[in-house]
Design a protein around this motif. Structure first.
Motif, PDB file in Angstrom:
ATOM      1  N   ALA A 109       0.842  -1.194   0.000  1.00 21.25           N
ATOM      2  CA  ALA A 109       0.000   0.000   0.000  1.00 21.25           C
ATOM      3  C   ALA A 109       0.877   1.244   0.000  1.00 21.25           C
ATOM      4  N   VAL A 110       0.521   2.194  -0.835  1.00 21.78           N
ATOM      5  CA  VAL A 110       1.285   3.440  -0.933  1.00 21.78           C
ATOM      6  C   VAL A 110       1.215   4.214   0.375  1.00 21.78           C
ATOM      7  N   ARG A 111       0.055   4.201   0.992  1.00 25.08           N
ATOM      8  CA  ARG A 111      -0.103   4.852   2.289  1.00 25.08           C
ATOM      9  C   ARG A 111      -0.063   3.782   3.370  1.00 25.08           C
ATOM     10  N   GLY A 112       0.849   3.895   4.273  1.00 23.55           N
ATOM     11  CA  GLY A 112       0.949   2.960   5.378  1.00 23.55           C
ATOM     12  C   GLY A 112       1.867   1.784   5.128  1.00 23.55           C
ATOM     13  N   PHE A 113       2.239   1.562   3.891  1.00 24.88           N
ATOM     14  CA  PHE A 113       3.171   0.494   3.514  1.00 24.88           C
ATOM     15  C   PHE A 113       2.736  -0.889   4.001  1.00 24.88           C
ATOM     16  N   LYS A 114       1.422  -1.095   4.153  1.00 22.75           N
ATOM     17  CA  LYS A 114       0.906  -2.409   4.502  1.00 22.75           C
ATOM     18  C   LYS A 114       1.059  -3.320   3.282  1.00 22.75           C
ATOM     19  N   ARG A 115       1.494  -4.537   3.515  1.00 23.44           N
ATOM     20  CA  ARG A 115       1.764  -5.471   2.431  1.00 23.44           C
ATOM     21  C   ARG A 115       0.733  -6.597   2.441  1.00 23.44           C
ATOM     22  N   THR A 116       0.131  -6.878   1.279  1.00 28.24           N
ATOM     23  CA  THR A 116      -0.842  -7.946   1.131  1.00 28.24           C
ATOM     24  C   THR A 116      -0.369  -8.898   0.040  1.00 28.24           C
ATOM     25  N   ILE A 117      -0.381 -10.188   0.350  1.00 27.65           N
ATOM     26  CA  ILE A 117       0.025 -11.209  -0.603  1.00 27.65           C
ATOM     27  C   ILE A 117      -1.201 -12.050  -0.931  1.00 27.65           C
ATOM     28  N   SER A 118      -1.445 -12.252  -2.230  1.00 27.05           N
ATOM     29  CA  SER A 118      -2.563 -13.073  -2.692  1.00 27.05           C
ATOM     30  C   SER A 118      -2.028 -14.158  -3.604  1.00 27.05           C
ATOM     31  N   VAL A 119      -2.505 -15.390  -3.405  1.00 28.20           N
ATOM     32  CA  VAL A 119      -2.078 -16.527  -4.207  1.00 28.20           C
ATOM     33  C   VAL A 119      -3.322 -17.226  -4.741  1.00 28.20           C
ATOM     34  N   VAL A 120      -3.342 -17.476  -6.056  1.00 28.10           N
ATOM     35  CA  VAL A 120      -4.445 -18.199  -6.690  1.00 28.10           C
ATOM     36  C   VAL A 120      -3.845 -19.324  -7.520  1.00 28.10           C
ATOM     37  N   GLN A 121      -4.293 -20.549  -7.262  1.00 26.04           N
ATOM     38  CA  GLN A 121      -3.838 -21.713  -8.013  1.00 26.04           C
ATOM     39  C   GLN A 121      -5.024 -22.331  -8.741  1.00 26.04           C
ATOM     40  N   ARG A 122      -4.831 -22.637 -10.033  1.00 24.56           N
ATOM     41  CA  ARG A 122      -5.878 -23.249 -10.846  1.00 24.56           C
ATOM     42  C   ARG A 122      -5.313 -24.471 -11.564  1.00 24.56           C
ATOM     43  N   ASP A 123      -6.198 -25.408 -11.893  1.00 24.68           N
ATOM     44  CA  ASP A 123      -5.756 -26.547 -12.686  1.00 24.68           C
ATOM     45  C   ASP A 123      -5.766 -26.164 -14.164  1.00 24.68           C
ATOM     46  N   ALA A 124      -5.413 -27.092 -15.044  1.00 22.67           N
ATOM     47  CA  ALA A 124      -5.303 -26.801 -16.473  1.00 22.67           C
ATOM     48  C   ALA A 124      -6.639 -26.387 -17.082  1.00 22.67           C
ATOM     49  N   ALA A 125      -7.748 -26.838 -16.501  1.00 26.41           N
ATOM     50  CA  ALA A 125      -9.080 -26.481 -16.998  1.00 26.41           C
ATOM     51  C   ALA A 125      -9.565 -25.146 -16.443  1.00 26.41           C
ATOM     52  N   GLY A 126      -8.811 -24.548 -15.529  1.00 22.11           N
ATOM     53  CA  GLY A 126      -9.193 -23.267 -14.948  1.00 22.11           C
ATOM     54  C   GLY A 126      -9.957 -23.363 -13.643  1.00 22.11           C
ATOM     55  N   ALA A 127     -10.156 -24.577 -13.143  1.00 18.19           N
ATOM     56  CA  ALA A 127     -10.873 -24.746 -11.877  1.00 18.19           C
ATOM     57  C   ALA A 127      -9.983 -24.317 -10.709  1.00 18.19           C
ATOM     58  N   LEU A 128     -10.579 -23.638  -9.760  1.00 18.53           N
ATOM     59  CA  LEU A 128      -9.858 -23.131  -8.603  1.00 18.53           C
ATOM     60  C   LEU A 128      -9.431 -24.270  -7.688  1.00 18.53           C
ATOM     61  N   ILE A 129      -8.139 -24.302  -7.345  1.00 21.04           N
ATOM     62  CA  ILE A 129      -7.605 -25.291  -6.416  1.00 21.04           C
ATOM     63  C   ILE A 129      -7.320 -24.650  -5.060  1.00 21.04           C
ATOM     64  N   PHE A 130      -6.711 -23.454  -5.093  1.00 27.40           N
ATOM     65  CA  PHE A 130      -6.314 -22.772  -3.856  1.00 27.40           C
ATOM     66  C   PHE A 130      -6.382 -21.281  -4.072  1.00 27.40           C
ATOM     67  N   SER A 131      -6.895 -20.556  -3.083  1.00 22.52           N
ATOM     68  CA  SER A 131      -6.925 -19.096  -3.132  1.00 22.52           C
ATOM     69  C   SER A 131      -6.866 -18.579  -1.707  1.00 22.52           C
ATOM     70  N   GLU A 132      -5.902 -17.708  -1.456  1.00 23.61           N
ATOM     71  CA  GLU A 132      -5.770 -17.136  -0.118  1.00 23.61           C
ATOM     72  C   GLU A 132      -5.044 -15.802  -0.203  1.00 23.61           C
ATOM     73  N   SER A 133      -5.404 -14.885   0.682  1.00 21.76           N
ATOM     74  CA  SER A 133      -4.730 -13.590   0.815  1.00 21.76           C
ATOM     75  C   SER A 133      -4.428 -13.363   2.278  1.00 21.76           C
ATOM     76  N   TRP A 134      -3.296 -12.725   2.560  1.00 21.19           N
ATOM     77  CA  TRP A 134      -2.931 -12.408   3.922  1.00 21.19           C
ATOM     78  C   TRP A 134      -2.023 -11.185   3.919  1.00 21.19           C
ATOM     79  N   THR A 135      -1.927 -10.545   5.089  1.00 20.87           N
ATOM     80  CA  THR A 135      -1.045  -9.390   5.226  1.00 20.87           C
ATOM     81  C   THR A 135       0.292  -9.851   5.805  1.00 20.87           C
ATOM     82  N   ALA A 136       1.326  -9.198   5.343  1.00 17.79           N
ATOM     83  CA  ALA A 136       2.672  -9.555   5.796  1.00 17.79           C
ATOM     84  C   ALA A 136       3.261  -8.403   6.578  1.00 17.79           C
TER      85      ALA A 136
END
Length: 82
Positions: free
Chosen positions: A55-82
């Protein structure tokens, strides 16, 4: 905090292959890394997108990870602050 690579789901013999990265946002505050999930024969069986936003203001950091299979189906999705 666990590394994002420990959170995704990989089958036996599967590994990540980085295919690209870019910065987005008006000040380049989001780094986006793209990976293919490949099997033991090198065939692509999925994808992973990792967004690391500072974040430009406050320098809070957020990491988001999205994993999909070859067909595009969602396997894993999570976001967290670091």
């Amino acid at each position: 905090m666990a590394d994002w690579k420990e959170k995704i789901v990989l089958g036996n013999g599967e590994e990540l292959r980085r295919v690209g990265s870019k910065s987005t946002g008006f000040m380049g505050e989001t780094d986006v890394d793209t990976y293919d999930v490949v099997d033991g024969q090198g065939a692509t069986v999925g994808s992973v997108i990792v967004e690391d936003h500072t974040a430009v203001r406050g320098f809070k950091r957020t990491i988001s990870v999205v994993q999909r299979d070859a067909a595009g189906a969602l396997i894993f999705s999570e976001s967290w602050t670091a």
